[in-house]
Design a protein around this motif. Structure first.
Motif, PDB file in Angstrom:
ATOM      1  N   ALA A 165       0.826  -1.202   0.000  1.00  0.00           N
ATOM      2  CA  ALA A 165       0.000   0.000   0.000  1.00  0.00           C
ATOM      3  C   ALA A 165       0.862   1.255   0.000  1.00  0.00           C
ATOM      4  O   ALA A 165       0.503   2.278  -0.596  1.00  0.00           O
ATOM      5  CB  ALA A 165      -0.934  -0.003   1.204  1.00  0.00           C
ATOM      6  N   ALA A 166       2.027   1.174   0.659  1.00  0.00           N
ATOM      7  CA  ALA A 166       2.935   2.320   0.681  1.00  0.00           C
ATOM      8  C   ALA A 166       3.543   2.594  -0.691  1.00  0.00           C
ATOM      9  O   ALA A 166       4.019   3.701  -0.949  1.00  0.00           O
ATOM     10  CB  ALA A 166       4.047   2.086   1.708  1.00  0.00           C
ATOM     11  N   PHE A 167       3.500   1.595  -1.564  1.00  0.00           N
ATOM     12  CA  PHE A 167       3.962   1.767  -2.939  1.00  0.00           C
ATOM     13  C   PHE A 167       2.820   2.190  -3.865  1.00  0.00           C
ATOM     14  O   PHE A 167       2.971   2.199  -5.085  1.00  0.00           O
ATOM     15  CB  PHE A 167       4.580   0.467  -3.454  1.00  0.00           C
ATOM     16  CG  PHE A 167       5.969   0.198  -2.942  1.00  0.00           C
ATOM     17  CD1 PHE A 167       7.083   0.593  -3.674  1.00  0.00           C
ATOM     18  CD2 PHE A 167       6.171  -0.428  -1.729  1.00  0.00           C
ATOM     19  CE1 PHE A 167       8.368   0.341  -3.211  1.00  0.00           C
ATOM     20  CE2 PHE A 167       7.455  -0.677  -1.253  1.00  0.00           C
ATOM     21  CZ  PHE A 167       8.545  -0.293  -1.993  1.00  0.00           C
ATOM     22  N   ASP A 168       1.670   2.498  -3.278  1.00  0.00           N
ATOM     23  CA  ASP A 168       0.481   2.930  -4.037  1.00  0.00           C
ATOM     24  C   ASP A 168      -0.031   1.861  -4.977  1.00  0.00           C
ATOM     25  O   ASP A 168      -0.625   2.159  -6.018  1.00  0.00           O
ATOM     26  CB  ASP A 168       0.763   4.221  -4.818  1.00  0.00           C
ATOM     27  CG  ASP A 168       0.972   5.419  -3.899  1.00  0.00           C
ATOM     28  OD1 ASP A 168       0.328   5.455  -2.838  1.00  0.00           O
ATOM     29  OD2 ASP A 168       1.787   6.294  -4.242  1.00  0.00           O
ATOM     30  N   LEU A 169       0.189   0.601  -4.624  1.00  0.00           N
ATOM     31  CA  LEU A 169      -0.357  -0.488  -5.418  1.00  0.00           C
ATOM     32  C   LEU A 169      -1.825  -0.708  -5.064  1.00  0.00           C
ATOM     33  O   LEU A 169      -2.195  -0.700  -3.883  1.00  0.00           O
ATOM     34  CB  LEU A 169       0.422  -1.780  -5.169  1.00  0.00           C
ATOM     35  CG  LEU A 169       1.797  -1.896  -5.829  1.00  0.00           C
ATOM     36  CD1 LEU A 169       2.545  -3.087  -5.270  1.00  0.00           C
ATOM     37  CD2 LEU A 169       1.656  -2.015  -7.337  1.00  0.00           C
ATOM     38  N   ASP A 170      -2.641  -0.891  -6.064  1.00  0.00           N
ATOM     39  CA  ASP A 170      -4.024  -1.310  -5.847  1.00  0.00           C
ATOM     40  C   ASP A 170      -3.972  -2.777  -5.430  1.00  0.00           C
ATOM     41  O   ASP A 170      -3.247  -3.576  -6.037  1.00  0.00           O
ATOM     42  CB  ASP A 170      -4.820  -1.129  -7.141  1.00  0.00           C
ATOM     43  CG  ASP A 170      -6.296  -1.404  -6.954  1.00  0.00           C
ATOM     44  OD1 ASP A 170      -6.777  -1.342  -5.808  1.00  0.00           O
ATOM     45  OD2 ASP A 170      -6.966  -1.690  -7.962  1.00  0.00           O
ATOM     46  N   LEU A 171      -4.734  -3.153  -4.400  1.00  0.00           N
ATOM     47  CA  LEU A 171      -4.603  -4.484  -3.829  1.00  0.00           C
ATOM     48  C   LEU A 171      -5.907  -5.260  -3.875  1.00  0.00           C
ATOM     49  O   LEU A 171      -6.999  -4.699  -3.772  1.00  0.00           O
ATOM     50  CB  LEU A 171      -4.126  -4.396  -2.378  1.00  0.00           C
ATOM     51  CG  LEU A 171      -2.754  -3.762  -2.143  1.00  0.00           C
ATOM     52  CD1 LEU A 171      -2.467  -3.643  -0.663  1.00  0.00           C
ATOM     53  CD2 LEU A 171      -1.662  -4.575  -2.823  1.00  0.00           C
TER      54      LEU A 171
END
Length: 323
Positions: A165-171
């Motif tokens: 999430a800190a890498f701005d990945l949609d999960l």
């Protein structure tokens, strides 16, 4: 507690050996000239087994050789080498070492993902070989505008999700059941998850149900821009299907810390330029391995002293009627 005797089928870290031997009587099976004879000699007295992945299969037949066996304390969070269901049915407690390695494995998982997407080992080799003098390293893929599916949202899976999430990945995720506290899209199976993502992070436990769960269909669903990362167990991925997918460019790349027949790695994977391969080092820092060692000792000693295990597995709850 010297009357509580423990058998170590394979070598364990010195911290474990020292910690157990200070309080209990231990038998080092790997040092025996005749392991079968040692078991015949001490088997009736053994109440505990201290195991690791190197111990091999600890099944009902193995545990039956110790008629007074009460506990199997395992070094590692994954305990698929142990038939925990059989143990539970026969009144034997099984413990593992969860939590203390979650952050380390999650860090490694994200590092492996970055290394795979941005081809970090390949770029290092490119520079060391002197190729930079002939031109720049080729452009790589990116983490931007990607969706990562996490196959298995246990302790480690949640730690990975926090970092991702800190890498701005949609999960999104797939697990045995929906987690009401997880703010990510839920998919009931790994095929649906792969269809919805272009990164598949494998961190589910190794069970009969998850064996080769990542197969040809799943890899096809992941797609030509897809990246597979496995930091769980090698058995979750069909190796032949993965090799075929990489060679046919059905997926873009793979980062693997685990393999089906460790330490044997197929030459096709070693030769594959789209792979980043690690020798099962997810939890392999001194800090974390020491914490795992202490927890394994704590489980065995606490049980031997009548306080019960610290971290029993789901199949063998403590107290026994707590299921």
């Amino acid at each position: 507690m010297a009357d509580f005797e423990v058998l170590l089928p394979s070598r364990l870290p010195d911290l474990v050996i020292e910690g157990l031997s200070r309080v209990l009587t231990i038998h080092k099976l790997w040092e025996a000239a005749d392991p079968r004879a040692m078991i015949d000699k001490v088997g009736d007295r053994v109440q505990g087994l201290a195991t690791s992945y190197a111990s091999g299969r600890i099944d009902g037949a193995m545990m039956s050789r110790f008629p007074n066996l009460k506990i199997v304390a395992h070094y590692g969070v994954g305990y698929d080498i142990i038939d925990a269901a059989w143990a539970g049915a026969h009144g034997i407690i099984v413990t593992n070492t969860p939590d203390v390695l979650s952050d380390e494995v999650a860090d490694l998982a994200m590092g492996l993902l970055l290394a795979t997407v941005r081809e970090i080992p390949q770029a290092d080799t490119f520079l060391r070989a002197g190729h930079w003098h002939q031109g720049n390293f080729p452009l790589t893929a990116t983490l931007r505008e990607r969706r990562m599916g996490i196959f298995g949202l246990g302790r480690i899976g949640k730690a990975i999700a926090k970092r991702a999430a800190a890498f701005d990945l949609d999960l999104a995720y797939c697990a045995r059941k929906k987690h009401e506290d997880a703010p990510y899209a839920y998919y009931p199976n790994v095929l649906d998850l792969a269809q919805a993502c272009d990164i598949l992070m494998v961190i589910a436990p190794a069970t009969q149900e998850t064996h080769h769960a990542v197969n040809t269909q799943v890899l096809q669903a992941l797609g030509t821009n897809g990246i597979l990362i496995n930091v769980a167990r090698g058995s979750l991925v069909d190796t032949d299907a993965l090799i075929e997918a990489l060679e046919a460019k059905t997926i873009l790349a793979a980062g693997l810390d685990v393999f089906e027949d460790e330490p044997n790695v197929p030459q096709a994977l070693i030769d594959c330029p789209q792979c980043v391969l690690l020798p099962h080092v997810g939890s392999a820092s001194q800090y974390t391995r020491d914490a795992m060692s202490r927890l394994q000792v704590d489980n065995m000693v606490s049980f031997a002293q009548g306080r019960g295990p610290v971290t029993p597995v789901a199949e063998t709850p403590w107290p026994p009627n707590a299921a």
